[in-house]
Design a protein around this motif. Sequence first.
Motif, PDB file in Angstrom:
ATOM      1  N   THR A  15      18.696   8.776  43.822  1.00  0.00           N
ATOM      2  CA  THR A  15      19.812   9.312  43.230  1.00  0.00           C
ATOM      3  C   THR A  15      19.614  10.633  42.896  1.00  0.00           C
ATOM      4  OG1 THR A  15      20.570   7.187  42.328  1.00  0.00           O
ATOM      5  CG2 THR A  15      21.314   8.976  41.243  1.00  0.00           C
ATOM      6  N   VAL A  16      20.792  11.652  43.496  1.00  0.00           N
ATOM      7  CA  VAL A  16      20.753  12.882  43.297  1.00  0.00           C
ATOM      8  C   VAL A  16      22.130  13.206  42.349  1.00  0.00           C
ATOM      9  CG1 VAL A  16      21.180  15.021  44.217  1.00  0.00           C
ATOM     10  CG2 VAL A  16      19.909  13.324  45.515  1.00  0.00           C
ATOM     11  N   ILE A  17      21.546  13.875  40.979  1.00  0.00           N
ATOM     12  CA  ILE A  17      22.704  14.342  39.978  1.00  0.00           C
ATOM     13  C   ILE A  17      22.516  15.864  39.822  1.00  0.00           C
ATOM     14  CG2 ILE A  17      20.817  13.859  38.266  1.00  0.00           C
ATOM     15  CD1 ILE A  17      23.507  12.736  36.584  1.00  0.00           C
ATOM     16  N   GLY A  18      23.824  16.280  39.749  1.00  0.00           N
ATOM     17  CA  GLY A  18      23.946  17.630  39.508  1.00  0.00           C
ATOM     18  C   GLY A  18      25.163  17.912  39.282  1.00  0.00           C
ATOM     19  N   VAL A  19      25.831  19.303  38.828  1.00  0.00           N
ATOM     20  CA  VAL A  19      27.164  19.613  38.511  1.00  0.00           C
ATOM     21  C   VAL A  19      27.696  19.930  39.910  1.00  0.00           C
ATOM     22  CG1 VAL A  19      28.554  21.488  37.581  1.00  0.00           C
ATOM     23  CG2 VAL A  19      26.386  20.736  36.405  1.00  0.00           C
ATOM     24  N   LEU A  27      16.239  11.353  41.438  1.00  0.00           N
ATOM     25  CA  LEU A  27      15.666  10.148  40.785  1.00  0.00           C
ATOM     26  C   LEU A  27      15.146   9.082  42.133  1.00  0.00           C
ATOM     27  CD1 LEU A  27      17.903   9.437  37.775  1.00  0.00           C
ATOM     28  CD2 LEU A  27      15.872  10.891  37.914  1.00  0.00           C
ATOM     29  N   ALA A  28      13.836   8.915  42.335  1.00  0.00           N
ATOM     30  CA  ALA A  28      13.520   8.070  43.430  1.00  0.00           C
ATOM     31  C   ALA A  28      13.362   6.692  42.856  1.00  0.00           C
ATOM     32  CB  ALA A  28      12.163   8.413  43.792  1.00  0.00           C
ATOM     33  N   ALA A  29      14.553   6.000  42.834  1.00  0.00           N
ATOM     34  CA  ALA A  29      14.397   4.388  42.575  1.00  0.00           C
ATOM     35  C   ALA A  29      15.941   3.971  43.251  1.00  0.00           C
ATOM     36  CB  ALA A  29      14.569   4.425  40.981  1.00  0.00           C
ATOM     37  N   ASP A  30      16.135   2.661  43.056  1.00  0.00           N
ATOM     38  CA  ASP A  30      17.124   2.153  43.406  1.00  0.00           C
ATOM     39  C   ASP A  30      18.346   2.385  42.617  1.00  0.00           C
ATOM     40  OD1 ASP A  30      18.152  -0.564  41.880  1.00  0.00           O
ATOM     41  OD2 ASP A  30      15.756   0.068  41.507  1.00  0.00           O
ATOM     42  N   PRO A  31      19.647   2.388  43.113  1.00  0.00           N
ATOM     43  CA  PRO A  31      20.966   3.082  42.546  1.00  0.00           C
ATOM     44  C   PRO A  31      21.190   2.086  41.458  1.00  0.00           C
ATOM     45  CG  PRO A  31      21.344   2.272  44.993  1.00  0.00           C
ATOM     46  CD  PRO A  31      19.696   2.290  44.697  1.00  0.00           C
ATOM     47  N   SER A  47      36.736  17.387  30.928  1.00  0.00           N
ATOM     48  CA  SER A  47      36.958  17.744  32.353  1.00  0.00           C
ATOM     49  C   SER A  47      35.806  18.388  32.880  1.00  0.00           C
ATOM     50  CB  SER A  47      38.196  18.473  32.692  1.00  0.00           C
ATOM     51  OG  SER A  47      38.159  19.699  32.159  1.00  0.00           O
ATOM     52  N   ARG A  48      35.380  19.613  32.556  1.00  0.00           N
ATOM     53  CA  ARG A  48      34.305  20.348  33.236  1.00  0.00           C
ATOM     54  C   ARG A  48      33.201  20.654  32.040  1.00  0.00           C
ATOM     55  NH1 ARG A  48      39.079  22.207  35.532  1.00  0.00           N
ATOM     56  NH2 ARG A  48      39.134  21.484  37.694  1.00  0.00           N
ATOM     57  N   PRO A  49      32.218  21.013  32.648  1.00  0.00           N
ATOM     58  CA  PRO A  49      31.675  20.749  33.975  1.00  0.00           C
ATOM     59  C   PRO A  49      31.592  19.161  34.467  1.00  0.00           C
ATOM     60  CG  PRO A  49      29.687  21.207  32.536  1.00  0.00           C
ATOM     61  CD  PRO A  49      31.028  21.324  31.928  1.00  0.00           C
ATOM     62  N   LEU A  50      31.819  19.111  35.904  1.00  0.00           N
ATOM     63  CA  LEU A  50      31.890  17.930  36.184  1.00  0.00           C
ATOM     64  C   LEU A  50      30.727  17.603  36.978  1.00  0.00           C
ATOM     65  CD1 LEU A  50      33.725  15.272  36.726  1.00  0.00           C
ATOM     66  CD2 LEU A  50      34.604  16.183  39.096  1.00  0.00           C
ATOM     67  N   VAL A  51      29.961  16.653  36.516  1.00  0.00           N
ATOM     68  CA  VAL A  51      28.655  16.129  36.863  1.00  0.00           C
ATOM     69  C   VAL A  51      28.789  14.847  37.881  1.00  0.00           C
ATOM     70  CG1 VAL A  51      26.148  15.489  36.450  1.00  0.00           C
ATOM     71  CG2 VAL A  51      27.489  17.112  34.994  1.00  0.00           C
ATOM     72  N   ARG A  52      28.181  14.780  38.944  1.00  0.00           N
ATOM     73  CA  ARG A  52      28.448  13.815  39.928  1.00  0.00           C
ATOM     74  C   ARG A  52      26.839  13.268  40.357  1.00  0.00           C
ATOM     75  NH1 ARG A  52      32.069  15.226  42.958  1.00  0.00           N
ATOM     76  NH2 ARG A  52      33.816  13.541  41.806  1.00  0.00           N
ATOM     77  N   ALA A  53      26.773  11.765  39.867  1.00  0.00           N
ATOM     78  CA  ALA A  53      25.325  11.212  40.488  1.00  0.00           C
ATOM     79  C   ALA A  53      25.821  10.692  41.887  1.00  0.00           C
ATOM     80  CB  ALA A  53      24.659  10.456  39.534  1.00  0.00           C
TER      81      ALA A  53
END
Length: 177
Positions: free
Chosen positions: A115-119, A64-68, A102-108
């Motif tokens: 912002t890059v978000i994925g499992v 996502l191309a924007a501020d955090p 708990s899983r899947p654990l997704v982190r942004a």
Amino acid sequence: MFAKLGLFLVAIVLLSIIWFFVKGKVSRTHEQVRDRALEGGFGRAMTSGPATKQLTMMGRTLTLAADPQRTGELIAHVAGADDRVTAVRPESGALVVEIDGSRPLVRAHLLPDRTVIGVDEMSWEMGFPQGAQVWSRVADAIAESAAKQGISVAEGAREFVKADRPSESQEVWVVRS
């Protein structure tokens, strides 16, 4: 009349006890058959196509191309609205989304310009990665909401490998480094 009612209640209790033991035996038998099928080539052949599709779904990332601040709020709001998301919590420089406890654990990863978000990690049970449908639904909702707010969204992909660390009852897979 009370005798018939008492006899009826005793019959219900006895049938419940019998059902409890029969159900347990059927469940154990089903579990053994499933394990034998997965250990053999037939089980792997039956699950390889769907597992590959779900593994591809789990590898999907969004940038996502924007501020955090803005993207973090968007992700927290959209992900938190899904009934299978159990927690959305901040972490140093990131936002963690837990699916099904708990899983899947997704982190942004909240970077200064995007912002890059994925499992980041997932569990693998019964021949399939767990939570692929949920992650796909959450990712679609995030992408749609971002587009409505005028935030540019790019998609990417990740690959996973089986983690070396032992787990109690499930395989854990992590992003290939």
